[in-house]
Design a protein around this motif. Structure first.
Motif, mmCIF file in Angstrom:
data_model
loop_
_atom_site.group_PDB
_atom_site.id
_atom_site.type_symbol
_atom_site.label_atom_id
_atom_site.label_comp_id
_atom_site.label_asym_id
_atom_site.label_seq_id
_atom_site.Cartn_x
_atom_site.Cartn_y
_atom_site.Cartn_z
ATOM 1 N N GLN A 114 -2.326 -59.275 31.064
ATOM 2 C CA GLN A 114 -1.487 -58.276 31.730
ATOM 3 C C GLN A 114 -1.734 -56.876 31.186
ATOM 4 O O GLN A 114 -1.767 -55.897 31.939
ATOM 5 C CB GLN A 114 -0.014 -58.651 31.554
ATOM 6 C CG GLN A 114 0.942 -57.667 32.200
ATOM 7 C CD GLN A 114 2.364 -58.183 32.250
ATOM 8 O OE1 GLN A 114 2.613 -59.248 32.783
ATOM 9 N NE2 GLN A 114 3.288 -57.446 31.675
ATOM 10 N N ASN A 115 -1.949 -56.778 29.878
ATOM 11 C CA ASN A 115 -2.121 -55.469 29.246
ATOM 12 C C ASN A 115 -3.580 -55.082 29.063
ATOM 13 O O ASN A 115 -3.879 -54.111 28.360
ATOM 14 C CB ASN A 115 -1.371 -55.433 27.921
ATOM 15 C CG ASN A 115 0.133 -55.490 28.109
ATOM 16 O OD1 ASN A 115 0.645 -55.170 29.175
ATOM 17 N ND2 ASN A 115 0.852 -55.917 27.101
ATOM 18 N N ASP A 116 -4.481 -55.843 29.679
ATOM 19 C CA ASP A 116 -5.906 -55.494 29.749
ATOM 20 C C ASP A 116 -6.579 -55.445 28.378
ATOM 21 O O ASP A 116 -7.390 -54.561 28.104
ATOM 22 C CB ASP A 116 -6.074 -54.141 30.465
ATOM 23 C CG ASP A 116 -7.486 -53.963 31.041
ATOM 24 O OD1 ASP A 116 -8.194 -54.971 31.206
ATOM 25 O OD2 ASP A 116 -7.869 -52.822 31.329
ATOM 26 N N ILE B 146 -2.150 -63.117 37.112
ATOM 27 C CA ILE B 146 -1.847 -61.828 36.496
ATOM 28 C C ILE B 146 -3.044 -60.893 36.599
ATOM 29 O O ILE B 146 -2.900 -59.703 36.901
ATOM 30 C CB ILE B 146 -1.426 -62.029 35.029
ATOM 31 C CG1 ILE B 146 -0.143 -62.864 34.978
ATOM 32 C CG2 ILE B 146 -1.228 -60.692 34.333
ATOM 33 C CD1 ILE B 146 0.308 -63.228 33.586
ATOM 34 N N ASP C 249 -3.120 -59.670 40.113
ATOM 35 C CA ASP C 249 -2.002 -58.769 40.387
ATOM 36 C C ASP C 249 -2.245 -57.387 39.784
ATOM 37 O O ASP C 249 -1.941 -56.358 40.404
ATOM 38 C CB ASP C 249 -0.725 -59.377 39.821
ATOM 39 C CG ASP C 249 0.505 -58.559 40.132
ATOM 40 O OD1 ASP C 249 0.507 -57.836 41.146
ATOM 41 O OD2 ASP C 249 1.476 -58.627 39.367
ATOM 42 N N LYS C 250 -2.830 -57.340 38.583
ATOM 43 C CA LYS C 250 -3.031 -56.078 37.869
ATOM 44 C C LYS C 250 -4.426 -55.492 38.078
ATOM 45 O O LYS C 250 -4.774 -54.486 37.460
ATOM 46 C CB LYS C 250 -2.793 -56.284 36.367
ATOM 47 C CG LYS C 250 -1.406 -56.794 36.013
ATOM 48 C CD LYS C 250 -0.334 -55.794 36.389
ATOM 49 C CE LYS C 250 1.053 -56.284 35.993
ATOM 50 N NZ LYS C 250 2.112 -55.333 36.378
ATOM 51 N N ARG D 50 -7.330 -56.639 37.126
ATOM 52 C CA ARG D 50 -8.152 -56.757 35.918
ATOM 53 C C ARG D 50 -9.432 -57.517 36.272
ATOM 54 O O ARG D 50 -9.586 -58.707 35.964
ATOM 55 C CB ARG D 50 -7.401 -57.490 34.806
ATOM 56 C CG ARG D 50 -5.981 -57.005 34.536
ATOM 57 C CD ARG D 50 -5.945 -55.612 33.974
ATOM 58 N NE ARG D 50 -4.612 -55.262 33.474
ATOM 59 C CZ ARG D 50 -4.110 -54.069 33.489
ATOM 60 N NH1 ARG D 50 -4.812 -53.052 33.986
ATOM 61 N NH2 ARG D 50 -2.902 -53.819 33.005
ATOM 62 N N ASN E 79 -3.637 -56.281 47.245
ATOM 63 C CA ASN E 79 -3.976 -55.042 46.551
ATOM 64 C C ASN E 79 -5.160 -54.318 47.173
ATOM 65 O O ASN E 79 -5.504 -53.208 46.748
ATOM 66 C CB ASN E 79 -4.285 -55.323 45.078
ATOM 67 C CG ASN E 79 -3.067 -55.748 44.286
ATOM 68 O OD1 ASN E 79 -1.941 -55.573 44.735
ATOM 69 N ND2 ASN E 79 -3.277 -56.312 43.111
#
Length: 483
Positions: free
Chosen positions: A190-192, A219, A222-223, A225, A265
């Protein structure tokens, strides 16, 4: 002042701050020393429960901490949040201060109101030297906070790769989750933090991931990545993993797959990556293709169709008698042709239940294009194509839309509403002639061949061992000829 009024030494402000606490906060060593020598009580706390020792660790000053400890302060006094001086020293990575506090009897496993220990705090802030010392002192490296977070989880969340590497070397478990079910791997994705993801993949239990109801791939999608997604796919994560019911209900459209996230996205690269890895484009409540069609993303729609998306999918919450993809973006002729080329069934557009009889008024309630899933709502009436087609907003496109649809059907009859729409404009008279029987034999042959091929083979038409002219003919290239 002290000589004249000795009692002032422990006088408190409105927020219960003593002169000693303020001096410690300002790191004024001579003042601290003077006040202690004149009877200042080092254990008086402010309204937040913070003592001079606490603020000396919060605003790290080794000499002041040493001086306070030498005067016998209570080393384990905590703030109203349960935070001890040792917590603060760990947060700032003050190794020498930590040693002094521990030697003075600071509790190694003290917890604040959230169940966080000093070791947890050090991991949270990536203080490697402090972590090493606390482990030597016997700290529990897997002690979880009240929400289930572990020191490893926090180090992963905040991107402290050296701390993560050290914790894993000490056999910190990567399989303790939050109460929500998320594992350290989920948070690193999530935080890459790709380097941390690489460390966690080999030590994370796949069954634990499955049981938590959400895959790291969800995730990553969604983000957006993409690099992490590629790494996860290469590591064998299931591209068709489904969100648990609880996780899916967070979203109005009740999405379930990583593919849906990427399509939603508009991430073409990630969508292609998932499809190439075997992602099924037909697992969600709402087919991802319908998202691409609704938003007019032709390249995305083409990609999904190439990999077998159901071109005739329906919107369960707003069913129609004809394919929903036509309904969602009928005003886009390029999109409509793409859908028809890939086997979208145009025949139901002419199969009106009212036929030549008078039609009821078109309901005022129209589909908004927002895909929300409410399984408890009663089923809605089926929408007829003629209701959509007769929308005044499409008047300038009535002819081109109908002409295009007729290229993909054989002998059809216009219902009374379609006739009314076409007759309202004299320039659409040629459309009626185009639909009049008999249709050209060559046209009927083309439709028959396309029907025999089926939707799946139509998606691979350009790969079939057929003459180029025949492929162009079957793709409705109106300029081609079989001569």
């Amino acid at each position: 002042m002290i000589e004249a009024y000795p009692d002032l030494v422990n006088k408190c402000s409105l927020t219960n701050q003593t002169a000693l606490l303020l001096a410690a906060k300002q790191e004024d060593l001579p003042c601290v020393e003077f006040l202690l020598e004149h009877g200042a009580d080092a254990d008086i706390s402010n309204k937040d429960g913070e003592t001079p020792l606490f603020v000396a660790c919060e605003n790290p000053n080794r000499d002041i901490v040493y001086l306070l400890l030498r005067h016998g302060v209570q080393v384990n006094r905590c703030s109203t949040q349960g935070v001890s001086a040792l917590h603060e020293a760990c947060r700032h990575g003050q190794l020498e201060i930590c040693k002094m506090l521990l030697d003075a009897g600071a509790h190694l496993e003290a917890k604040n109101i959230y169940g966080i220990t000093p070791f947890f705090t050090a991991a949270q802030h990536g203080q490697v030297d402090v972590l090493q010392h606390l482990v030597k002192r016997g700290a529990d490296i897997n002690k979880q906070a009240l929400d289930g977070a572990s020191p490893l989880f926090e180090a992963c969340k905040n991107g402290h790769a050296p701390a993560v590497e050290m914790l894993l070397a000490w056999k910190a478990t990567a399989n303790r989750s939050l109460t929500s079910g998320l594992l350290p791997l989920h948070m690193a994705v999530q935080n890459d933090h790709i380097e941390i993801v690489k460390m966690l993949i080999p030590v994370t239990n796949r069954l634990r991931i499955q049981n938590c109801g959400i895959s790291p791939l969800h995730i990553a999608a969604d983000k957006d990545r993409d690099d992490i997604m590629e790494l996860l796919i290469q590591s064998g994560f299931d591209v068709n993993a489904i969100l648990s019911e609880g996780q899916s209900k967070i979203y109005e459209d009740q999405r379930t797959t990583a593919l849906y996230f990427s399509v939603f996205n508009g991430n073409l690269e990630a969508t292609e990556m998932l499809l190439e890895a075997g992602a099924n484009p037909s697992l969600d409540v709402f087919n991802p293709l319908l998202i691409a069609v609704r938003l007019g993303w032709i390249e995305m729609a083409s990609l999904l169709l190439k990999y077998g998306a159901d071109v005739n999918a329906q919107i369960s919450t707003q069913p129609s008698t004809f394919p929903s993809a036509i309904y969602l973006n009928i005003e886009s002729l390029p999109m409509l042709k793409l859908l028809l080329d890939y086997g979208c069934d145009a025949w139901p557009c002419f199969d009106c239940q009212y036929g030549q009889n008078p039609h009821p008024a078109v309901p005022s309630r129209r589909f908004t294009g927002v895909m929300r899933c409410n399984r408890d709502s009663p089923p809605m009436r089926l929408i007829q194509f003629c209701e959509v087609f007769s929308n005044p907003g499409l008047c300038r496109l009535h002819g081109p839309i109908m002409s295009l649809l007729l290229d993909y059907v054989g002998h059809v009859k216009f219902c009374s509403r379609l006739l009314e729409v076409l007759e309202a404009c004299s320039k659409w008279a040629e459309i009626k002639l185009k639909a009049a029987p008999p249709r050209p034999l060559m046209h009927l042959c083309r439709l028959r061949i396309r029907h025999q091929l089926g939707v799946q083979r139509l998606q691979m038409l350009h790969t079939l061992p057929l003459p180029v002219q025949l492929v162009r003919f079957l793709c409705h290239d109106i300029t081609c000829s079989l001569i």
